[in-house]
Design a protein around this motif. Sequence first.
Motif, PDB file in Angstrom:
ATOM      1  N   LEU A 120      18.189  79.015 -71.833  1.00 10.25           N
ATOM      2  CA  LEU A 120      17.503  78.447 -70.553  1.00 10.25           C
ATOM      3  C   LEU A 120      18.047  77.107 -70.134  1.00 10.25           C
ATOM      4  N   PRO A 121      18.550  76.197 -70.923  1.00  9.32           N
ATOM      5  CA  PRO A 121      19.037  74.594 -70.153  1.00  9.32           C
ATOM      6  C   PRO A 121      20.272  75.130 -69.354  1.00  9.32           C
ATOM      7  N   ASP A 122      21.292  76.254 -69.558  1.00  6.29           N
ATOM      8  CA  ASP A 122      22.410  76.263 -68.844  1.00  6.29           C
ATOM      9  C   ASP A 122      22.004  77.173 -67.678  1.00  6.29           C
ATOM     10  N   LEU A 123      20.993  77.201 -67.266  1.00  7.78           N
ATOM     11  CA  LEU A 123      20.568  77.724 -65.852  1.00  7.78           C
ATOM     12  C   LEU A 123      21.034  76.561 -64.883  1.00  7.78           C
ATOM     13  N   ASP A 124      21.638  75.458 -65.375  1.00  6.27           N
ATOM     14  CA  ASP A 124      22.290  74.482 -64.495  1.00  6.27           C
ATOM     15  C   ASP A 124      23.672  74.859 -63.902  1.00  6.27           C
ATOM     16  N   THR A 125      24.137  75.861 -64.398  1.00  4.68           N
ATOM     17  CA  THR A 125      25.509  76.191 -64.074  1.00  4.68           C
ATOM     18  C   THR A 125      25.658  77.577 -63.643  1.00  4.68           C
ATOM     19  N   SER A 126      26.222  77.845 -62.844  1.00  4.86           N
ATOM     20  CA  SER A 126      26.732  79.407 -62.397  1.00  4.86           C
ATOM     21  C   SER A 126      27.499  80.152 -63.433  1.00  4.86           C
ATOM     22  N   GLN A 127      28.372  79.379 -64.408  1.00 10.36           N
ATOM     23  CA  GLN A 127      29.169  80.068 -65.182  1.00 10.36           C
ATOM     24  C   GLN A 127      28.644  80.430 -66.538  1.00 10.36           C
ATOM     25  N   SER A 128      27.274  80.241 -66.552  1.00  7.77           N
ATOM     26  CA  SER A 128      26.649  80.496 -67.974  1.00  7.77           C
ATOM     27  C   SER A 128      26.204  81.765 -68.252  1.00  7.77           C
ATOM     28  N   THR A 129      26.035  82.288 -69.225  1.00  8.56           N
ATOM     29  CA  THR A 129      25.211  83.556 -69.613  1.00  8.56           C
ATOM     30  C   THR A 129      24.165  83.879 -68.892  1.00  8.56           C
ATOM     31  N   LEU A 130      23.243  82.892 -68.681  1.00 12.28           N
ATOM     32  CA  LEU A 130      21.949  83.135 -68.030  1.00 12.28           C
ATOM     33  C   LEU A 130      22.425  83.557 -66.532  1.00 12.28           C
ATOM     34  N   ALA A 131      23.191  82.687 -65.729  1.00 13.15           N
ATOM     35  CA  ALA A 131      23.429  82.965 -64.487  1.00 13.15           C
ATOM     36  C   ALA A 131      23.901  84.584 -64.150  1.00 13.15           C
ATOM     37  N   VAL A 175      19.209  70.643 -58.018  1.00 13.61           N
ATOM     38  CA  VAL A 175      17.983  70.044 -58.183  1.00 13.61           C
ATOM     39  C   VAL A 175      18.428  69.046 -59.348  1.00 13.61           C
ATOM     40  N   SER A 176      19.058  69.492 -60.416  1.00 12.99           N
ATOM     41  CA  SER A 176      19.410  68.739 -61.512  1.00 12.99           C
ATOM     42  C   SER A 176      20.320  67.405 -61.210  1.00 12.99           C
ATOM     43  N   LYS A 177      21.249  67.679 -60.372  1.00 10.06           N
ATOM     44  CA  LYS A 177      22.160  66.435 -59.596  1.00 10.06           C
ATOM     45  C   LYS A 177      21.193  65.578 -58.889  1.00 10.06           C
ATOM     46  N   THR A 178      20.386  65.971 -58.266  1.00  3.25           N
ATOM     47  CA  THR A 178      19.578  65.281 -57.563  1.00  3.25           C
ATOM     48  C   THR A 178      18.678  64.251 -58.333  1.00  3.25           C
ATOM     49  N   ILE A 179      18.023  64.802 -59.493  1.00  2.00           N
ATOM     50  CA  ILE A 179      17.273  64.039 -60.119  1.00  2.00           C
ATOM     51  C   ILE A 179      18.174  63.078 -60.931  1.00  2.00           C
ATOM     52  N   ASN A 235      28.654  67.533 -60.451  1.00  2.00           N
ATOM     53  CA  ASN A 235      27.424  68.445 -60.315  1.00  2.00           C
ATOM     54  C   ASN A 235      26.271  68.109 -61.546  1.00  2.00           C
ATOM     55  N   GLY A 236      25.235  68.875 -61.561  1.00  3.08           N
ATOM     56  CA  GLY A 236      24.418  68.624 -62.462  1.00  3.08           C
ATOM     57  C   GLY A 236      24.257  69.190 -63.903  1.00  3.08           C
ATOM     58  N   HIS A 237      25.395  69.886 -64.323  1.00  3.41           N
ATOM     59  CA  HIS A 237      25.254  70.496 -65.499  1.00  3.41           C
ATOM     60  C   HIS A 237      25.210  69.564 -66.666  1.00  3.41           C
ATOM     61  N   ARG A 238      24.561  69.753 -67.306  1.00  2.00           N
ATOM     62  CA  ARG A 238      24.192  68.851 -68.878  1.00  2.00           C
ATOM     63  C   ARG A 238      23.476  67.919 -68.461  1.00  2.00           C
TER      64      ARG A 238
END
Length: 266
Positions: A48-59, A76-80, A94-97
């Motif tokens: 679930l945490p890797d929802l913050d990148t379009s390159q992930s298994t989740l995406a 949203v992650s980058k904004t936070i 970018n907002g990854h990790r």
Amino acid sequence: MVMGPTHAMSGAAAGLAIGAFLPVEWGGATSATEVFVFAGVTAGAALLPDLDTSQSTLARSFGLVSKVLAHITESVSKTIYDLTMTRKDARINNGHRTATHTLSFALLVGAGTAALVSAYGKNSAIGVLFFMLGLAIRGLAPNWAKKQDWVYVTGLSLALAIAVWFALPASAGSAALGAAVTAGVVVHILGVMMTKRGVPLLGGVVSIGGKRWWNFRLPGPLRIRSGAGMDKLLAVTCTAVTVVLAYCVVWAPHRIGAPWVAGTFI
């Protein structure tokens, strides 16, 4: 990401361990089958945490919908990060990790899951199971899933979710699902903490050395690189642990003190 299978398998191992020992009064399993449901949800949540990148298994798991959701989450992650960073925190592109790789996220998503299922019952429980079990399929069987059309995997996820609900209504309780999701996210965070970059465990909340996004990580010699030899070894180790725990849950629950056989091994 390349650590997807490792995250999912470590989540499955953690899910089996927690599901086997979590007291029934806290939402724990009342049977071995329910332990496996708990482990499946935890394995999915470990991605679930890797929802913050379009390159992930989740995406890639649910076609265009998950791709769009990944882009939104990354923004949203980058904004936070930008709103909470201090002068000592590095600027990011970018907002990854970042926001989804924090303890706050793990607790919030678990509490949110529990609240959703508690408020809306059956339909929301099936939705949570569908999403998490779909991720688990992608993470635990990546080579097979890649050969299938995402629509097929999505259909299988929905069928499993519905089957689980009707076969094990008790396992879909809000406390159990919430605990499973939080456990999965925490396992993911601990896994990333082992990499060279580390993870902002207390990001956005606690300031350390003047930084609100301090990356926690292991000492230099113990850090691993995603997709490299140690990562693969970790995946193999987690697989072995999962197999052993699965054996204990099915064939020797009295030896691990499983709640549903409490009193039979004293």
